[in-house]
Structures are given as C-alpha cells and as structure tokens.
Scaffold this active site. Structure first.
Site, PDB file in Angstrom:
ATOM      1  N   CYS A   1      31.390  41.529  38.387  1.00  0.00           N
ATOM      2  CA  CYS A   1      32.589  41.230  39.167  1.00  0.00           C
ATOM      3  C   CYS A   1      32.320  40.842  40.618  1.00  0.00           C
ATOM      4  CB  CYS A   1      33.549  42.402  39.108  1.00  0.00           C
ATOM      5  SG  CYS A   1      33.928  42.885  37.409  1.00  0.00           S
TER       6      CYS A   1
ATOM      7  N   HIS B   1      39.666  45.202  46.025  1.00  0.00           N
ATOM      8  CA  HIS B   1      39.199  44.983  44.653  1.00  0.00           C
ATOM      9  C   HIS B   1      40.268  45.507  43.703  1.00  0.00           C
ATOM     10  CE1 HIS B   1      36.370  43.997  41.586  1.00  0.00           C
ATOM     11  NE2 HIS B   1      36.246  45.246  41.172  1.00  0.00           N
TER      12      HIS B   1
ATOM     13  N   HIS C   1      42.266  40.873  36.272  1.00  0.00           N
ATOM     14  CA  HIS C   1      40.917  40.981  36.838  1.00  0.00           C
ATOM     15  C   HIS C   1      40.079  39.872  36.205  1.00  0.00           C
ATOM     16  CE1 HIS C   1      37.245  42.166  38.465  1.00  0.00           C
ATOM     17  NE2 HIS C   1      37.128  43.410  38.024  1.00  0.00           N
TER      18      HIS C   1
END
Length: 390
Positions: free
Chosen positions: A153, A281, A315
C-alpha cells in the site's frame, strides 16, 4: 531543487477524471463505494464503473493497464510536449502497483478449470509486475528509466519519491509517475482471510470500525524540475521508513509512521503548523486507525484538519499513495473546501481526538501545504508533503 507535479490524470470509484473526483470530495454525502455480491457475501467495493480502453498487445492487456491508459489521457498532451522538449531518453516512467495482471490470470485459470486449457487470449506476461511501465514507455515512445515499485500500500507514494530522485540525480528531465491497482479476487480474498474486510461502507476512526473496502484506481502525474503552464504544485518532501514489525499488522505505537511524517516535513522545510490538511491512511481497521491517530497526535496535535477518503474510493492498495496525492493536489488547487471524513460519527473514545473534517467544512482559502500518509504490510511507511505556489 523543486519537483513540480505539472499535470494530473486520475480515475477511481469516486470519479472518472480530476473534476468528477473533486466533486465527490466536496460532496456532503459519500458516493463511489457501492455494494456488490462476492462469494456469497455482499461487500462494499470501490469499482471503476466506466468502460476502460484496453491495450492492443496481448501481453499488456490487463485491467491494471487499462486504468493507466485512462489516467494518461488527460495528461497526454503535456507528456508529449515534455518528450518533444527533452527527448525520449530523458523522460522516465515510475509506477507503483500490487496487482498488475492478477485478475487476468484468475480469469484464465477459471477457464482452465472449466474447459481443460488456458484461453487463447491469455499471456503470462499480463501478470508481470513491471507491465505498466513497459506499456506506458511503449505507448509514449520514451527511452528513459521505466520501472515499477511494489511495496503493497506504499507502492505509488514511493514511486513519486523515486521519480523525484531520478530528477535530482540528473537521470531524467521529466517523469510520468503514479500507479494503478485493479480489483480482483486475490486481494479481496486475501484481506477477507485476515478478517479485515467490511461488508458495509468502511468506517474510519469509528468505535464501530471493522475493516476496509477494497477499491481500484489509476493516477498519474507529470513531474519536472520546472513549473508547467498550469497550476504550480510541487512534491515538497517525502519520508520513508520501514519498521518491519509484522508481515501484516502495523507497529502499535506508530513509531515508523511518525518518523515518516517527521522526515517528510523536515525535507520540505516545514513545521506541523504549516500543514493545512492531512490525508490519513485511514483504512478503518482497528489496528491501523489506532496507531495512525496516535502518531498524528504526536506530530500535529489535535487541531490539524484530517480525513480518510477511503469511504469514497475504497482502499486502492498499490495505487493508494498516488490517488491520495491526487486528492492532496486537488485540495491545494481548490477554494478552501476540504475532503470530508465520512463515518458514522461514533468516535472511538480510546483514540486521540484528532480533528476530523466534517462534511462541508472549509478553510478561508486553499491550504498552502498538505501531507498524505500511506502505510503498508511489513511496516513500509511513506508520507508525502505537497505544496502550492501562487
């Protein structure tokens, strides 16, 4: 040395281009992430709904690369102008991804199970992790460095930092940088196996948070040492740390995340008070939100406006860093409106009470600097600072 982000192309569940993404960011209610049936469950996923242009070559024909081609379209003229100015040897391509063509391999092996052989359209090179850089270099005719970073990520945040280092080292005069990731069973099933996927829209920083929504996106910038003709936004600083706490769980205290944010601020020559907005995040998993809010509170205190935009986009994994840098870019060039933090409003009392942006909240004018966080498996942490110049 300055690293200007002179053009932006973006596609995600929240919009098919920069203006539609911006509209979603300033909206009073969330959109983009929608319910879908998946293996007997109904999950909220951040899928791009529009038709995407597939590459011609079989070896490059993947949804990941289709997202990249879509993101390239709005900046193509600026990239072509840079190639004409600097020459193809002086233009690089640096991307981040985690899926590449995994979805195409899934489809091919499903066909193999049903039919006893692989389909004619399948090419194992579709899954090669560097496929996106190969595609864009061939599409654009560039001959400079072309490569892909895959650190889960944090991938495309690291791609932007790597692009700046190419400019800094004199190895390129312009870089097409960003990333893409596409929805596939592999990632959804993987996070489901970790019990980290939420059936409902994700709920970051809530006492009721229970996991992420997987999404997909493509986001590309043209980075040069000089301002372009358009708005002047630059990558002012970046911080990268690796705490290697656990293969999937973040380090509970957020020390690595804190160090990445402080390093990005130091490189930018800014203090926490200079940051007008922070893109979290904010995955809505119990562990991420706990450690990130602790780290943010230590660096920024409780007054800096913060939000997670993942309820709008999902995400997007390897594309998240570039997508959320795009959100920072749009915020810097806006009129003071801030991306809202959409959740159920039931804050987790065990977490520091960082300032979460309410729908409709705005500053008197656009912030001068924005910080964006990306935290990955294995403790790979990255923070980017983007700044606006009038």
């Amino acid at each position: 040395m300055n690293f200007y982000l002179n053009a932006l192309g973006v596609v995600c569940a929240a919009g098919h281009d920069a203006p539609t993404v911006a509209t979603s960011l300033w909206a009073s209610s969330p959109s983009g992430v929608e319910p879908e049936a998946w293996r007997g469950r109904t999950l909220h996923l951040g899928r791009v709904r529009q038709a995407l242009p597939l590459p011609d070559a079989a070896a490059q024909r993947s949804r990941n690369n289709a997202l990249l081609l879509t993101a390239l379209q709005p900046i193509r003229a600026a990239v072509d102008a840079a190639i004409a100015r600097f020459g193809p040897l002086r233009v690089a391509v640096v991307l981040g991804t985690s899926t590449s063509g995994v979805g195409e391999s899934e489809a091919a092996w499903s066909h193999h199970q049903a039919e006893g052989g692989l389909p004619a359209w399948h090419d194992v090179r579709q899954q090669e992790i560097g496929s996106g850089a190969t595609l864009l270099a061939a599409e654009l005719g560039t001959l400079g460095p072309a490569y892909v970073i895959s650190t889960a990520c944090s991938s495309s945040s690291k791609a932007l930092a790597s692009a700046a280092r190419l400019l800094q080292a004199g190895m390129a005069d312009a870089v097409v940088c960003g990333g893409a990731d596409s929805l596939c069973d592999f990632t959804v099933a993987g996070f489901a196996a970790l019990e980290a996927v939420s059936d409902a829209r994700c709920n970051p920083m809530s006492a009721q948070r229970c996991g992420i929504n997987i999404g997909e996106a493509g986001a590309l910038f043209l980075m040069t040492r000089e301002k372009g003709d358009g708005p002047a936004v630059r990558l002012a600083g970046w911080g990268e740390t690796s705490d290697a706490h656990h293969i999937s769980a973040p380090e509970p205290s957020g020390r690595g995340a804190e160090a990445a944010m402080r390093a990005a601020l130091d490189m930018a020559g800014l203090t926490p008070a200079d940051i007008g907005y922070l893109n979290l995040h904010g995955t809505a998993t119990p562990h991420n939100d706990a450690m990130e809010s602790e780290a943010v509170a230590r660096v920024f205190g409780l007054d800096t406006p913060c939000s997670s935009t993942k309820p709008l986009t999902g995400h997007t994994l390897g594309a998240a860093g570039a997508l959320e840098a795009a959100i920072a870019w749009l915020t810097l060039l806006g009129d003071g409106a801030l991306p809202a933090h959409h959740f159920d409003g039931e804050r987790d009392a065990a977490l520091p009470a960082i300032r979460l942006v309410q729908p409709g909240e705005r500053l008197d004018s656009a912030p001068r600097a924005v910080l964006s966080n990306s935290f990955a498996f294995g403790g790979s942490n990255a923070a980017l600072v983007l700044a606006r110049e009038d």
